[in-house]
Design a protein around this motif. Structure first.
Motif, PDB file in Angstrom:
ATOM      1  N   GLY A  12       0.840  -1.079  -0.108  1.00 62.35           N
ATOM      2  CA  GLY A  12      -0.145   0.274   0.183  1.00 62.35           C
ATOM      3  C   GLY A  12       0.867   1.417  -0.054  1.00 62.35           C
ATOM      4  O   GLY A  12       1.924   1.449   0.232  1.00 62.35           O
ATOM      5  N   ASP A  13       0.338   2.354  -0.551  1.00 59.21           N
ATOM      6  CA  ASP A  13       1.591   3.639  -0.252  1.00 59.21           C
ATOM      7  C   ASP A  13       1.759   4.278   1.185  1.00 59.21           C
ATOM      8  O   ASP A  13       2.621   4.725   1.525  1.00 59.21           O
ATOM      9  CB  ASP A  13       0.477   4.764  -1.384  1.00 59.21           C
ATOM     10  CG  ASP A  13      -0.810   4.917  -1.057  1.00 59.21           C
ATOM     11  OD1 ASP A  13      -1.917   4.241  -0.240  1.00 59.21           O
ATOM     12  OD2 ASP A  13      -1.341   6.063  -1.990  1.00 59.21           O
ATOM     13  N   GLY A  14       0.555   3.513   2.085  1.00 59.25           N
ATOM     14  CA  GLY A  14       0.351   4.352   3.082  1.00 59.25           C
ATOM     15  C   GLY A  14       1.912   3.119   3.643  1.00 59.25           C
ATOM     16  O   GLY A  14       3.344   3.395   4.636  1.00 59.25           O
ATOM     17  N   GLU A  15       1.807   1.955   3.265  1.00 56.28           N
ATOM     18  CA  GLU A  15       2.840   0.813   4.229  1.00 56.28           C
ATOM     19  C   GLU A  15       3.982   1.416   3.922  1.00 56.28           C
ATOM     20  O   GLU A  15       5.056   1.207   4.590  1.00 56.28           O
ATOM     21  CB  GLU A  15       2.322  -0.429   3.910  1.00 56.28           C
ATOM     22  CG  GLU A  15       2.905  -1.545   3.878  1.00 56.28           C
ATOM     23  CD  GLU A  15       2.818  -3.203   3.265  1.00 56.28           C
ATOM     24  OE1 GLU A  15       2.285  -3.269   1.918  1.00 56.28           O
ATOM     25  OE2 GLU A  15       3.222  -3.489   3.505  1.00 56.28           O
ATOM     26  N   GLU A  39      -1.543   2.715  -5.417  1.00 60.59           N
ATOM     27  CA  GLU A  39      -0.841   4.339  -4.788  1.00 60.59           C
ATOM     28  C   GLU A  39      -2.151   5.145  -4.948  1.00 60.59           C
ATOM     29  O   GLU A  39      -3.405   5.347  -5.519  1.00 60.59           O
ATOM     30  CB  GLU A  39      -0.608   5.774  -5.672  1.00 60.59           C
ATOM     31  CG  GLU A  39      -0.134   6.226  -5.454  1.00 60.59           C
ATOM     32  CD  GLU A  39       0.732   7.178  -6.417  1.00 60.59           C
ATOM     33  OE1 GLU A  39       0.874   7.535  -6.900  1.00 60.59           O
ATOM     34  OE2 GLU A  39       1.251   8.681  -5.737  1.00 60.59           O
ATOM     35  N   ASN A  40      -3.829   4.278  -3.556  1.00 60.81           N
ATOM     36  CA  ASN A  40      -4.944   5.336  -3.680  1.00 60.81           C
ATOM     37  C   ASN A  40      -5.553   6.717  -3.010  1.00 60.81           C
ATOM     38  O   ASN A  40      -5.782   6.699  -2.507  1.00 60.81           O
ATOM     39  CB  ASN A  40      -5.782   3.984  -2.969  1.00 60.81           C
ATOM     40  CG  ASN A  40      -5.255   3.507  -1.199  1.00 60.81           C
ATOM     41  OD1 ASN A  40      -4.598   4.051  -1.231  1.00 60.81           O
ATOM     42  ND2 ASN A  40      -6.120   2.538  -1.032  1.00 60.81           N
ATOM     43  N   GLY A  41      -3.772   6.999  -2.286  1.00 58.42           N
ATOM     44  CA  GLY A  41      -3.719   7.866  -2.318  1.00 58.42           C
ATOM     45  C   GLY A  41      -4.733   8.110  -0.388  1.00 58.42           C
ATOM     46  O   GLY A  41      -4.327   9.479  -0.165  1.00 58.42           O
ATOM     47  N   TYR A  42      -4.767   6.988  -0.362  1.00 60.32           N
ATOM     48  CA  TYR A  42      -5.669   6.888   1.828  1.00 60.32           C
ATOM     49  C   TYR A  42      -4.922   6.111   2.462  1.00 60.32           C
ATOM     50  O   TYR A  42      -4.345   4.761   1.975  1.00 60.32           O
ATOM     51  CB  TYR A  42      -6.886   6.587   1.813  1.00 60.32           C
ATOM     52  CG  TYR A  42      -6.938   7.921   1.518  1.00 60.32           C
ATOM     53  CD1 TYR A  42      -7.694   9.493   2.323  1.00 60.32           C
ATOM     54  CD2 TYR A  42      -8.031   8.613   0.172  1.00 60.32           C
ATOM     55  CE1 TYR A  42      -8.444  10.316   1.213  1.00 60.32           C
ATOM     56  CE2 TYR A  42      -8.732   9.540  -0.475  1.00 60.32           C
ATOM     57  CZ  TYR A  42      -9.142  10.243   0.289  1.00 60.32           C
ATOM     58  OH  TYR A  42      -9.787  11.674   0.069  1.00 60.32           O
ATOM     59  N   GLN A  43      -4.563   6.249   3.685  1.00 53.38           N
ATOM     60  CA  GLN A  43      -3.902   4.951   4.873  1.00 53.38           C
ATOM     61  C   GLN A  43      -5.175   5.382   5.554  1.00 53.38           C
ATOM     62  O   GLN A  43      -6.427   5.899   5.347  1.00 53.38           O
ATOM     63  CB  GLN A  43      -2.696   5.745   4.981  1.00 53.38           C
ATOM     64  CG  GLN A  43      -2.102   6.872   5.843  1.00 53.38           C
ATOM     65  CD  GLN A  43      -0.836   7.529   6.059  1.00 53.38           C
ATOM     66  OE1 GLN A  43      -0.379   8.117   4.752  1.00 53.38           O
ATOM     67  NE2 GLN A  43      -0.390   7.325   6.849  1.00 53.38           N
TER      68      GLN A  43
HETATM   69 MG   LIG Z   1      -3.180   3.614   0.686  1.00 53.28          MG
END
Ligand SMILES: [Mg+2]
Ligand SMILES: Cc1ncc(C[n+]2csc(CCOP(=O)(O)OP(=O)(O)O)c2C)c(N)n1
Length: 278
Positions: A153-156, A183-187
């Motif tokens: 994930g992008d937050g990961e 890269e979905n922009g959210y965590q």
């Molecule tokens: Mg994310």
């Protein structure tokens, strides 16, 4: 590699994506918990990987030594992995509604010891790429041409261990290791851009010596092209950064609530979602 490129093949992949999305909605709503938004953003990535001839596996022989591996490093997207593995034939689809029930092998996060097709037990974020390095090195030592795919994930990416793995993968020249970033922009608690902005993600990987591609993560043609290119051995690891929408295409339904990260749809919302997916 039998990459699906004709319009008919793409339509088949899209139909499969729709069916996987329904499984995600139904299983999380039945469980009353789970992470549908995180699962929905990566549907096309996994559908293209598993159902276009890119990933080499044998669902009837899950431990086939020469197989490719897929590791779901963002383990909370387990409902997606389970739907894909059932569709691939690792186990019966009848198991899907048992998600998160006591005693079910479909645990909240994937457990390698309990379910065929799961290559690593994940859920504690940040570890999947390191496990992938071990598997990619083992394949090399065994003389297999297996590839290892890891979805993060992008937050990961904010986990320090990820960057230790990024360093090490380049050091070992692991061109059989392919990272996919959703890269979905959210965590969990908000937008990644506001919490810890790592954009542009691709250039971070490039600065460590990786080959990077940026793609549209809900576009199967784009994904297939990137997977094909990443599979060519070039002496270095590869990353595919996929721009996606968290909850796609149900983001309006799912992201309305403040705690949308780990919120399943209510039974009424799920009915609307299933109608939308039709
Ligand atoms: Mg994310
Ligand atoms: C080490 C660790 N810390 C915290 C969590 C709790 N957690 C679960 S999902 C999540 C957010 C992940 O965001 P991202 O990687 O962007 O994944 P997305 O859900 O957006 O696909 C967090 C913090 C965890 N699972 N593991």
């Amino acid at each position: 590699m039998a990459a699906a490129s004709s319009l008919a093949d793409l339509a088949l992949l899209q139909a499969r994506a729709r069916s996987i999305r329904k499984d995600i909605v139904i299983s999380t709503t039945t469980a009353g918990s789970g992470h549908p938004t995180s699962s929905l953003s990566a549907v096309e990535l996994l559908v293209c990987l598993y159902f276009s001839g890119v990933l080499r596996y044998d669902a009837k022989n899950p431990e086939w030594p020469q197989r490719d591996r897929f590791i779901l490093s963002k383990g909370h997207a387990a409902p997606l992995l389970y739907a894909v593995l059932a569709e691939a034939g690792y186990f019966s689809r009848d198991l899907l509604p048992s998600l998160r029930k006591i005693g079910s092998p479909l645990e909240g996060h994937p457990n390698r010891r309990r379910l065929p097709g799961v290559e690593a037990s994940t859920g504690s974020l940040g570890q999947g790429l390191s496990i992938g390095i071990g598997q990619a090195l083992a394949a090399r030592l065994d003389g297999h041409d297996s590839r290892v795919y890891v979805l993060l994930g992008d937050g990961e990416l904010q986990e320090g261990q990820v960057w230790e793995a990024v360093m090490a993968a380049r050091r070992f020249g692991l061109d059989n290791l392919i990272a996919l970033v959703d890269e979905n922009g959210y965590q969990q608690t908000g937008a990644t851009a506001e919490i810890m902005d790592l954009r542009p993600i691709s250039s971070k990987f490039e600065s460590f010596g990786w080959i990077a591609q940026e793609i549209k993560g809900h576009d199967c043609a784009d994904i297939l092209q990137a997977l094909e290119s990443a599979a060519r051995p070039q002496g270095r690891p590869s990353v595919i950064v996929a721009r996606t929408i968290k909850g796609y295409p149900l983001q309006e339904l799912l992201r309305g609530a403040p705690n949308h990260h780990g919120r399943p749809l209510t039974p009424e919302e799920a009915q609307r979602a299933l109608a939308l997916l039709e």
